[in-house]
Design an enzyme around this catalytic site. Structure first.
Site, PDB file in Angstrom:
ATOM      1  N   LYS A  55      23.111  47.170  32.178  1.00 41.53           N
ATOM      2  CA  LYS A  55      23.725  48.449  31.803  1.00 41.53           C
ATOM      3  C   LYS A  55      25.059  48.198  31.094  1.00 41.53           C
ATOM      4  O   LYS A  55      26.013  47.728  31.697  1.00 41.53           O
ATOM      5  CB  LYS A  55      23.986  49.330  33.023  1.00 41.53           C
ATOM      6  N   GLY A  87      33.939  44.239  35.589  1.00 41.86           N
ATOM      7  CA  GLY A  87      34.606  45.528  35.428  1.00 41.86           C
ATOM      8  C   GLY A  87      35.858  45.576  36.269  1.00 41.86           C
ATOM      9  O   GLY A  87      36.422  44.533  36.622  1.00 41.86           O
ATOM     10  N   SER A  88      36.255  46.779  36.628  1.00 38.67           N
ATOM     11  CA  SER A  88      37.534  46.936  37.322  1.00 38.67           C
ATOM     12  C   SER A  88      37.424  46.522  38.789  1.00 38.67           C
ATOM     13  O   SER A  88      36.334  46.542  39.381  1.00 38.67           O
ATOM     14  CB  SER A  88      37.976  48.393  37.240  1.00 38.67           C
ATOM     15  N   THR A  89      38.555  46.194  39.360  1.00 36.21           N
ATOM     16  CA  THR A  89      38.593  45.812  40.774  1.00 36.21           C
ATOM     17  C   THR A  89      38.173  46.991  41.648  1.00 36.21           C
ATOM     18  O   THR A  89      37.455  46.804  42.642  1.00 36.21           O
ATOM     19  CB  THR A  89      40.007  45.309  41.130  1.00 36.21           C
ATOM     20  N   GLY A 148      34.494  47.204  41.548  1.00 34.38           N
ATOM     21  CA  GLY A 148      34.013  45.987  42.200  1.00 34.38           C
ATOM     22  C   GLY A 148      34.002  46.145  43.719  1.00 34.38           C
ATOM     23  O   GLY A 148      33.066  45.712  44.400  1.00 34.38           O
ATOM     24  N   GLU A 203      33.224  39.866  38.500  1.00 34.38           N
ATOM     25  CA  GLU A 203      34.289  39.424  37.586  1.00 34.38           C
ATOM     26  C   GLU A 203      35.184  40.630  37.376  1.00 34.38           C
ATOM     27  O   GLU A 203      34.805  41.573  36.675  1.00 34.38           O
ATOM     28  CB  GLU A 203      33.694  38.985  36.237  1.00 34.38           C
ATOM     29  N   CYS A 263      40.674  40.998  30.353  1.00 33.08           N
ATOM     30  CA  CYS A 263      40.919  40.787  31.788  1.00 33.08           C
ATOM     31  C   CYS A 263      41.880  39.632  32.019  1.00 33.08           C
ATOM     32  O   CYS A 263      42.640  39.641  32.971  1.00 33.08           O
ATOM     33  CB  CYS A 263      39.596  40.531  32.499  1.00 33.08           C
ATOM     34  N   GLU A 294      47.260  46.220  36.658  1.00 28.92           N
ATOM     35  CA  GLU A 294      46.624  45.911  35.373  1.00 28.92           C
ATOM     36  C   GLU A 294      46.665  47.145  34.466  1.00 28.92           C
ATOM     37  O   GLU A 294      46.146  48.199  34.822  1.00 28.92           O
ATOM     38  CB  GLU A 294      45.170  45.504  35.611  1.00 28.92           C
TER      39      GLU A 294
END
Ligand code: NDP
Length: 492
Positions: A196, A248-250, A253, A270, A304, A401
Site C-alpha cells: 500500500k 512511516g511515522s513513529t 508504527g 522503519e 527520515c 521530527e
C-alpha cells in the site's frame, strides 16, 4: 578572514539568473483514473470510491485513485496467498531472480517517465528523482535479483524458508524507492506481496504495477492497493498476512506494533528520525557546509534520516553559521520540474501546515529564525529553507521530527558533550560526523546510538548497505543482506 578585517556580506541579488530548464512532461502518459492492481489486473474498488492525487507544486489534480476497503484488501491477500502456494514458492529460485532482474531493466528503460511522475506527484526536485530515487530503486531490484538463487549462502549452516505473504506499507517521501526497498527483498526471499503506497503519492507505485505486468510476473505475486490509513490498518489486521513491513511515522508504527502484539506475524518498522550532524573545528568547513545543506534540504527535508539537528563546535560556530546562511541564500526554491531547482514543493497542505506550526513553536520558545529571502510561487505548497539558532536541548523543534526544510543549530565544546547531546533524543536512525581526525570519527560513530552514521559525507545510500534505527526509529533493517532476513524463517 584576518583579525581586524571587516566581514563582507556576499550579495546574492544580481542580474544574473538561471534560464529556466524545465524537464518536459509531454511524454508522460497518465490515465485520469487508476484502479487496484490485484491478481495481475487492474480492478475497480469494491466501494466504487476514488480519491484525488494532486500535484503539490500547482495544486492541480493529476488523477483519481481507487480507495481500497477491507474487501479489496482481502482479495489482494487471497491472490497473494494463492500465487505464493501455487507458483512463487515452487518456482526455482533462479527463475524468480530473472523476473526481479527484468523489473529492474524495465525500470531503467522507463527511468525518465518514472522520475517525472515522481516529481509531479510528490513535489521533489527532478534532479533528485532523476539522479537518486529512480536509479536507486532500480539498483535495489538488481541487487536482490542477485540474491534470489543464493539465499542458502546468506545464512550458512542453516535452513531458510520464505514466510508467505508480506503486507507492506510505505510513506510519501520516497514513493518508488520505498516500494523497491520493500518488494525486491521480499520477492528474492520467495514471498509474495501486497503493497500500500501513501495516499498523496500513489502514482509511481501504480506505474511499477504496469512494469511488473510487462515483466510477466505471475498474477498475484505483487498486488498494489491504494487508499488511506484505513486501508493500511486493514492490511495490518488481515489474518492471512505473515509479515508486515512498515515505513512511516513513529506514531503509526506504535499503533501497528500494538495491533501485531500477540499474533504470529513478523514485522519490521522503519520510523522517524532526528539526526545529529556534528561539525568539529578540525573539519574542512566548506565541505561540511555542503554536507549540512544536503543533510537537511535534500527532498525538502522530508527525509527520515535528515540531519535536522546541527551541532557545531563553539570555536567555529560563528563562521559556520555565516557560511551556512550564505549558502542557503543560493538555494533555488521553485518548480520541481526545473532542472535548476534545489528545493521543490512541500508534499501536501497538511505537511506544510505542520511545518508552519513548528516554526511558530520555535519562535515562541525563543529561537532565532533565519529564512532565505528567495521568492516562492504563489500557488502550491512551499516553504523557505529555515535555520533556528538560540535553541536548547529541551526545545520542541530540537526534540521532535518536523520533516521539512528546518534546521536547528546548537554548539558544543567537547567530544563527550556532543555525544551526550546527540544521543539525548527518543530517535536513533542516523547521524553525521565531520572531522579531519580518523580517531575522532571512530570515537563518535561508535558512541552514537544511531543505525547509520556518515563520516565527512551525508545521505549516501546503497542497496548493499543496511538501513534502520534504534529506539523510536524502529526495528529491523532494510537493504543489504540484513534486509533479506526479515523475509526468511531461519532454522538451525
Ligand atoms: P505515516 O505513518 O502517516 O504513513 C505511512 C503509511 O502508513 C502511509 O501509507 C499511511 O497511509 C499508512 N497509515 C496511516 N495510518 C495507518 C494505520 N493506522 N495503519 C496502517 N497504515 C497506516 O507517515 P508519513 O506517510 O507521514 O511518512 C512520514 C514518516 O515516515 C516520517 O516520520 C518519516 O521519518 C518516516 N520515514 C521513515 C523511514 C525509515 O526508513 N525509517 C523512511 C521514510 C520515512 P496514508 O498515506 O493514507 O496516511
Amino acid at each position: 578572514m584576518k583579525k581586524g578585517s571587516k566581514e563582507v556580506k556576499i550579495k546574492f541579488e544580481t542580474d544574473w539568473k538561471y534560464a529556466p530548464a524545465p524537464e518536459s512532461s509531454d511524454h508522460i502518459k497518465l490515465k485520469s483514473s487508476y484502479d487496484l492492481f490485484i491478481n495481475g489486473e487492474f480492478v475497480t474498488p469494491s466501494s466504487g470510491k476514488y480519491f484525488e492525487t494532486v500535484n503539490p507544486s500547482n495544486e492541480k489534480k493529476i488523477a483519481d485513485v481507487a480507495d481500497a476497503n477491507e474487501k479489496d484488501v482481502d482479495n489482494a491477500v487471497k491472490s497473494a496467498r494463492q500465487a505464493y502456494e501455487k507458483v512463487w514458492s515452487r518456482m526455482p529460485a533462479k527463475e524468480r531472480g530473472k523476473y526481479i532482474f527484468r523489473i529492474a531493466r524495465i525500470m531503467q528503460e522507463r527511468a525518465r517517465e518514472l522520475a517525472v511522475i515522481e516529481t509531479m506527484d510528490g513535489g521533489k526536485a527532478i534532479r533528485e528523482s532523476r539522479d537518486i530515487d529512480v536509479p536507486l530503486a532500480a539498483a535495489h531490484f538488481f541487487y536482490y535479483a542477485g540474491w534470489a538463487d543464493k539465499i542458502e549462502y546468506a545464512v550458512p549452516g542453516t535452513k531458510t524458508k520464505s514466510l508467505g505473504v508480506a503486507g507492506q506499507i510505505i510513506p510519501w517521501n520516497f514513493p518508488l524507492l520505498m516500494a523497491a526497498w520493500k518488494i525486491a527483498p521480499a520477492l528474492a526471499a520467495g514471498n509474495t506481496v501486497v503493497l500500500k503506497p501513501a495516499e498523496t503519492t500513489p502514482l509511481t507505485a501504480l506505474k511499477l504495477a504496469e512494469i511488473i505486468s510487462d515483466a510477466g510476473l505471475p498474477p498475484g505475486v505483487v498486488n498494489i492497493i491504494t487508499g488511506a490509513g484505513a486501508t493500511g490498518a486493514a492490511l495490518v489486521n488481515h489474518p492471512g498476512i505473515d509479515k508486515i513491513a512498515f515505513t512511516g511515522s513513529t506514531d503509526v508504527g506504535k499503533i501497528i506494533q500494538k495491533a501485531l502484539a500477540g499474533t504470529s506475524k513478523k514485522y519490521t518498522l522503519e520510523l522517524g528520525g532526528k539526526a545529529a550532524n556534528i561539525i568539529f573545528e578540525d573539519a574542512t568547513i566548506d565541505q561540511a557546509v555542503e554536507g549540512i545543506i544536503n543533510g537537511i534540504f535534500f527532498n525538502q527535508g522530508h527525509v527520515c534520516c535528515a540531519g535536522s539537528r546541527l551541532f557545531v563546535q563553539e570555536s567555529i560556530a560563528k563562521k559556520v553559521i555565516r557560511k551556512l546562511k550564505d549558502r542557503m541564500e543560493t538555494l533555488i526554491v521553485g518548480d520541481p520540474l526545473d532542472k535548476n531547482t534545489d528545493v521543490g514543493a512541500i508534499n501536501s497542505k497538511m505537511q506544510l501546515d505542520k511545518i508552519k506550526q513548528y516554526i511558530k513553536i520555535g519562535m515562541n520558545e525563543g529561537g532565532e529564525c533565519f529564512q532565505t529571502s528567495c521568492s516562492i510561487p504563489t500557488k502550491g505548497y512551499w516553504h523557505r529553507p529555515t535555520l533556528f539558532t538560540n535553541v536548547s536541548q529541551s526545545s520542541r523543534i530540537v526534540q521532535e521530527e518536523i520533516f521539512g526544510p528546518v534546521l536547528s543549530v546548537q554548539t558544543f565544546r567537547t567530544v563527550e558533550e556532543v555525544i551526550e547531546k546527540a544521543n539525548n533524543i527518543p530517535y536513533g536512525l542516523s547521524g553525521g560526523v565531520w572531522t579531519d581526525k580518523g580517531s575522532k570519527i571512530f570515537r563518535v560513530t561508535s558512541a552514537l546510538r544511531a543505525g547509520v552514521v556518515w563520516a565527512n559525507t551525508y545521505n549516501k545510500f546503497d542497496p548493499t548497505s543496511p538501513f534502520g534505527g534504534y529506539k523510536e526509529s524502529g526495528m529491523g533493517r532494510e537493504g543489504g543482506l540484513h534486509g533479506l532476513m526479515p523475509y526468511l524463517s531461519i532454522e538451525n
